[in-house]
Design an enzyme around this catalytic site. Structure first.
Site, PDB file in Angstrom:
ATOM      1  N   ASP A  98       0.708  -1.442  -0.112  1.00 42.63           N
ATOM      2  CA  ASP A  98       0.078   0.087  -0.046  1.00 42.63           C
ATOM      3  C   ASP A  98       0.865   1.182  -0.043  1.00 42.63           C
ATOM      4  O   ASP A  98       1.832   1.442   0.782  1.00 42.63           O
ATOM      5  CB  ASP A  98      -0.868  -0.136   1.432  1.00 42.63           C
ATOM      6  CG  ASP A  98      -2.263   0.084   1.038  1.00 42.63           C
ATOM      7  OD1 ASP A  98      -2.797   0.929   0.357  1.00 42.63           O
ATOM      8  OD2 ASP A  98      -3.017  -0.989   1.264  1.00 42.63           O
ATOM      9  N   ASP A 200      -3.212   4.290  -2.404  1.00 44.46           N
ATOM     10  CA  ASP A 200      -4.362   4.853  -1.713  1.00 44.46           C
ATOM     11  C   ASP A 200      -4.846   6.093  -2.183  1.00 44.46           C
ATOM     12  O   ASP A 200      -4.312   7.035  -2.032  1.00 44.46           O
ATOM     13  CB  ASP A 200      -3.970   4.953  -0.231  1.00 44.46           C
ATOM     14  CG  ASP A 200      -4.935   4.862   0.934  1.00 44.46           C
ATOM     15  OD1 ASP A 200      -5.614   4.005   1.110  1.00 44.46           O
ATOM     16  OD2 ASP A 200      -5.019   6.057   1.400  1.00 44.46           O
ATOM     17  N   GLU A 256      -6.534   3.590  -6.046  1.00 47.27           N
ATOM     18  CA  GLU A 256      -7.813   3.483  -5.352  1.00 47.27           C
ATOM     19  C   GLU A 256      -8.205   5.042  -5.788  1.00 47.27           C
ATOM     20  O   GLU A 256      -7.568   6.027  -5.372  1.00 47.27           O
ATOM     21  CB  GLU A 256      -7.767   3.515  -3.794  1.00 47.27           C
ATOM     22  CG  GLU A 256      -9.037   3.605  -3.319  1.00 47.27           C
ATOM     23  CD  GLU A 256      -9.111   3.935  -1.815  1.00 47.27           C
ATOM     24  OE1 GLU A 256     -10.170   3.368  -1.127  1.00 47.27           O
ATOM     25  OE2 GLU A 256      -8.178   4.579  -1.351  1.00 47.27           O
ATOM     26  N   HIS A 329     -11.563  -4.271   3.218  1.00 42.63           N
ATOM     27  CA  HIS A 329     -11.394  -3.683   4.349  1.00 42.63           C
ATOM     28  C   HIS A 329     -12.301  -2.404   4.703  1.00 42.63           C
ATOM     29  O   HIS A 329     -12.034  -2.195   5.971  1.00 42.63           O
ATOM     30  CB  HIS A 329     -10.031  -3.496   4.705  1.00 42.63           C
ATOM     31  CG  HIS A 329      -9.102  -2.522   4.072  1.00 42.63           C
ATOM     32  ND1 HIS A 329      -8.928  -2.258   3.020  1.00 42.63           N
ATOM     33  CD2 HIS A 329      -8.702  -1.055   4.816  1.00 42.63           C
ATOM     34  CE1 HIS A 329      -8.400  -1.138   2.612  1.00 42.63           C
ATOM     35  NE2 HIS A 329      -8.324  -0.357   3.580  1.00 42.63           N
ATOM     36  N   ASP A 330     -12.667  -1.742   3.777  1.00 43.26           N
ATOM     37  CA  ASP A 330     -13.204  -0.393   4.010  1.00 43.26           C
ATOM     38  C   ASP A 330     -14.755  -0.658   4.115  1.00 43.26           C
ATOM     39  O   ASP A 330     -15.451   0.517   4.112  1.00 43.26           O
ATOM     40  CB  ASP A 330     -12.906   0.469   2.979  1.00 43.26           C
ATOM     41  CG  ASP A 330     -11.435   1.071   3.211  1.00 43.26           C
ATOM     42  OD1 ASP A 330     -11.139   1.258   4.192  1.00 43.26           O
ATOM     43  OD2 ASP A 330     -10.873   1.265   2.188  1.00 43.26           O
TER      44      ASP A 330
END
Ligand code: GLC
Length: 560
Positions: A98, A200, A256, A329-330
């Protein structure tokens, strides 16, 4: 179309705090991940996306970085990380990390220096503004936590911008020396031998330099179109590519990038523009959720899902590229969110697996999805850790809302629902840790766990394994043209993928009940496309009955 490994492989997301704890402190770690590499190899994934393991005060589980060059001691050491890279590579698996470069932690030394004085050489690493003419915030922008995006800082009497938490100040990408530091850091990690990055919140790094007020409907926490895809975004990404990424031609990048038009997806990902390799198709995650209220749910239709898949295919499949996913995970896990966790839980999990591996785009699998793990619904706010969830609870209780009602909303929407530990076995804590996990394990680990599913040829795990193996064998799953059939059917999602002489038909029942498949109409549509309608079953089809399909039955046929 360019053929490459990051289109052909499945990407598996490891969320480090919850994957596997090796030392009994209840927190996942790198040695834990290393102990499960054979599992990942057996599943067949080609690329692992490792969530952030850098130094961090953990205000946002590591998405708040205070040192880009250090591994957090709770995860282990740099040596452990190097061993992880080597262990994956030995098994033919790549590793992407990430890259969180829209913001840092407020405990990062750059920010610590930046806040000391308006003359600090680090002042411009972040975005500082004096109060507006009315003595209030510089503009009306809202953060993801639905507070002002501007945080007051007493030391120098100015506000700093933070689109996320107050402990995550936004970096100032207009400032070239800051960008250079980021490029050096990227080179440091690529020199370690990693294979790329998941970037990210990457379409937020360029802000409108005039910082105007946002229109009313765009200042809402879920409507920040206004400060995404800003004026210099393509220049910054291309610069990052030419300054550093281009030196490592084998690596991959996935951005993302929430809220993008198809034009923008092509701009970000067309190979000739040299920006990113792919962005994530994030829109599937909004299905069944209220658009403006981050805590609401609403009914959904299959048409919405079909429209999104067709839109991205037509808009970005050939000129650019994208990744598809329905668990991360969000968000709470989408499969139980859309289909419930009742009697057809396993069928629904397998059906979504078939769907995600056969639609256009690179499939992303979030840890535990390959087991059909469900969401956790904790009975007390004490068990939740996500700052946004806790803030929402506190505000609602202050307003006088009934606690049980608030918890109900949290069950539907809190991202902590998907962050419970991986369920490895029927042992205590699902085999995740010998200690007390940082967040409680889902109580169903006796029925849902990896150990048992790996031995069962009909399990969700075995189904994912077959899908991943098929993707390696048949390029049609990756590069095939996509065409929707029975377009208006509101329960069946039917499509073909075709590449040269290889032609596949995928028939999926999205309904919670038996459905009769209108084969005659389907065969007519196939023939109109010039396809044979004789079919061989490649995967799926539990009932064995041709016309009456079971709830969530999904089948891949080869047309011969
Ligand atoms: C991304 C991450 C999320 C994090 C946010 C801020 O959306 O996926 O977990 O909270 O960025 O870094």
């Amino acid at each position: 179309m360019q053929r490459t490994y990051w289109k052909e492989n499945v990407i598996y997301q490891v969320y480090p705090p919850s994957f596997k704890d090796s030392n009994g402190d209840g927190w996942g770690d790198l040695r834990g991940i290393i102990s499960k590499l054979d599992y990942l190899q057996e599943l067949g994934v080609g690329i692992v996306w490792l969530g952030p393991v850098y130094q961090s005060p953990f205000a946002d589980n590591g998405y708040d970085i205070s040192d880009y060059y250090e591994v957090h001691k709770d995860y282990g050491t740099m040596q452990d990380l190097e061993d992880l890279i080597a262990g994956l590579h030995e098994r033919g698996i790549k590793l992407i990390m990430d890259l969180v470069i829209n913001h840092t932690s407020d405990e990062h030394p750059w920010f610590q220096q930046s806040r000391t004085s308006k003359d600090s050489p680090f002042r411009d690493y972040y975005i500082w503004k004096p109060p507006g003419p009315d003595g209030k915030e510089p503009n009306n922008w809202r953060s993801f936590s639905n507070e002002s995006a501007w945080q007051w800082d007493d030391q120098t009497g100015e506000y700093y911008l933070r689109l996320f938490d107050r402990k995550q100040p936004d970096l100032n990408w207009e400032h070239a020396p800051m960008r250079e530091e980021i490029y050096s850091m990227i080179a440091f990690w690529l020199d370690k031998g990693i294979d790329g990055f998941r970037l990210d919140a990457i379409n937020m790094i360029s802000k409108d330099p005039d910082f105007p007020d946002a229109p009313e409907d765009a200042r809402h926490p879920r409507g920040q179109e206004f400060y995404k895809n800003g004026p210099r975004i393509h220049e910054f990404l291309h610069e990052m590519y030419t300054r550093v990424l281009a030196e490592y031609p084998e690596i991959m990048t996935v951005g993302e990038a929430p809220t993008v038009t198809m034009e923008q997806v092509k701009e970000y990902t067309s190979p000739d523009r040299q920006e990113l390799n792919m962005v994530l198709l994030m829109e599937l995650m909004s299905i069944g959720k209220t658009p403006k209220d981050p805590w609401g749910v609403q009914p959904w239709t299959l048409k919405e899902l079909k429209d999104k898949i067709v839109k991205w295919y037509k808009g970005a499949f050939s000129e650019g590229w994208y990744g598809v996913y329905m668990s991360t995970h969000d968000h709470p896990r989408m499969i139980p969110h859309l289909f419930g966790s009742g009697e057809h839980r396993e069928a629904a999990a397998q059906m979504i697996g078939t769907f995600l591996h056969t639609i256009p785009g690179t499939p992303f699998v979030y840890q535990g999805e390959e087991l059909g793990m469900s969401n956790t619904h904790y009975g007390s706010i004490e068990d939740y850790h996500d700052a946004g969830t806790i803030g929402f609870y506190r505000r609602e209780i202050e307003k006088g809302t009934d606690g049980r009602k608030v918890l109900e909303q949290i069950h539907h929407r809190s991202r902590d629902g998907a962050r419970s530990p991986m369920q490895w076995s029927g042992e205590a804590q699902g085999g995740f840790s010998t200690g007390k996990p940082w967040i409680p394990v889902n109580e169903n680990y006796n029925e849902v766990n990896a150990e048992q599913q790996m031995q069962d040829p009909d399990s969700v795990f075995s189904h994912y394994k077959k899908l991943i193996a098929l993707r390696k064998e048949f390029p049609v799953m990756v590069y095939g043209d996509f065409r929707l059939l029975l377009t208006d059917h509101d329960q069946l999602f039917v499509y073909t993928r075709s590449l040269g002489d290889e032609r596949w038909l995928i028939v999926i029942n999205f309904a919670h009940q038996e459905i009769s498949v209108p084969w005659e109409q389907l065969e007519n549509e196939l023939q109109a496309d010039g396809f044979h309608s004789e079919r061989q079953r490649l995967l799926g089809g539990r009932s064995g009955k041709e016309s009456l399909w079971q709830p969530y039955e999904a089948c891949i046929f080869r047309l011969v």
